[in-house]
Design a protein around this motif. Structure first.
Motif: not given
Length: 352
Positions: A103-112, A124-132
């Motif tokens: 993994v080179k980097a990771v980014r978060l939003r409240r929904d992704k 991916f969807t995030f945090p629940s359900p965590a689906q690609r």
């Protein structure tokens, strides 16, 4: 930001990154992870080797209890091809995403959740359900360059990453995505050389790009895909580590391996300096047509750092040697230093 200087700093800092509102930052270390509040500067969380091992990347989800981490450094506890999501309320890892390459980097939003590999971007969807949701093939992306519009209320919900053509960036609309399918990306041909740094503003209306040469930053309108302004960091090559928009997008700052922070005006571009040879632009070309920084300052360590805007006209710089610096700039281009050689508590555990 990750650099060989990190290993030479003697304080074990591997990676530094601000959260989405630039009010906190993570400090990934050989001895674990630290999280700091910017103003006032105070340590908010301290995760040691036993829990996390050495950490290569960390992304906060705003100021919530969720952190995404990727192992790195010389004493990792987890695999470098895995993203782990830690819940600081339950004090445990709650999600795990494993890939076929590091993994080179990771980014978060409240929904992704977005993960950058060397030749792929996974969403991916995030945090629940965590689906690609989908996967996009990219050109070789050693630096893991990718950014997302940080807020769900932004005008445009965008994912940004290097395009297949050298020097280009692609924008994907995250507001219209379904499982297994993404909206068609649009391309901006930003530079002739390889990209080195990317940024997106809070509203998703502007992106900033810089190439490996490090002399120019170009700011683009994401709807019209046209260049809004070209900003000149300098005439000598440098490695840009960080570009950040102010919360209002009135200003932009950047930092390089030279330890110099450059501040540009975006709303009132007449505040930016112009070359004294500007009247000769027909002869000298783009060099004199670019806008130079409204203000700049060099942090005393003169080493790699990240930068962001604080309250008022303050600019924060955090260096790989563990020092924290705060300057205030005026519209006349003056900079005054407000903090002096503040060292973060980033010694390895065995140095206490």
């Amino acid at each position: 930001m990750k650099s060989p200087e990190a290993m030479a700093s003697g304080r074990g800092v591997i990676n530094l990154r601000f959260n989405q509102d630039q009010g906190c930052f993570t400090c990934c270390m050989e001895s674990g992870l630290r999280i700091y509040n910017v103003d006032p500067l105070v340590e908010k969380a301290h995760f040691d080797m036993d829990l996390m091992g050495s950490v290569g990347h960390c992304e906060m989800l705003h100021r919530t209890n969720l952190l995404a981490i990727v192992a790195g450094g010389s004493r990792p506890k987890f695999a470098e091809n895995t993203v782990l999501v830690y819940d600081d309320i339950s004090k445990k890892f709650v999600l795990e995403f494993t890939f076929t390459t590091p993994v080179k980097a990771v980014r978060l939003r409240r929904d992704k959740l977005v993960v950058a590999l060397s030749q792929q971007i996974h969403v991916f969807t995030f945090p629940s359900p965590a689906q690609r949701l989908f996967t996009i093939e990219t050109r070789e992306n050693v630096l893991g360059l990718c950014e997302v519009s940080p807020f769900q209320t932004a005008e445009r919900q965008l994912l940004m990453f290097p395009g297949h053509k050298i020097g280009s960036v692609e924008l994907v609309d995250l507001a219209n995505t379904e499982v297994g399918m993404s909206s068609a990306p649009v391309t901006i041909n930003a530079h002739r050389g390889e990209l080195a740094c990317l940024a997106i503003n809070q509203q998703g209306t502007m992106v900033a790009t810089a190439s490996s040469k490090g002399t120019l930053i170009r700011v683009w309108d994401t709807s019209k895909r046209v260049q809004l302004v070209e900003l000149r960091r300098g005439s000598d090559p440098a490695t840009l580590y960080c570009i950040n928009f102010s919360m209002s997008s009135d200003f932009l700052c950047c930092s390089s391996d030279k330890g110099t922070i450059h501040i540009f005006a975006l709303k009132d571009t007449h505040l930016n300096r112009r070359s004294t040879f500007s009247r000769m632009s027909g002869i000298l070309g783009n060099y004199v047509e670019s806008q130079w920084a409204l203000a700049n300052f060099t942090v005393p360590p003169e080493c790699a750092c990240i930068c962001a805007f604080g309250s008022g006209n303050a600019v924060i710089a955090i260096c790989l040697d563990g020092t924290f610096h705060k300057y205030v700039f005026s519209q006349e281009g003056n900079c005054s230093r407000e903090s002096f050689d503040v060292y973060l508590d980033v010694c390895d555990d065995d140095e206490y």
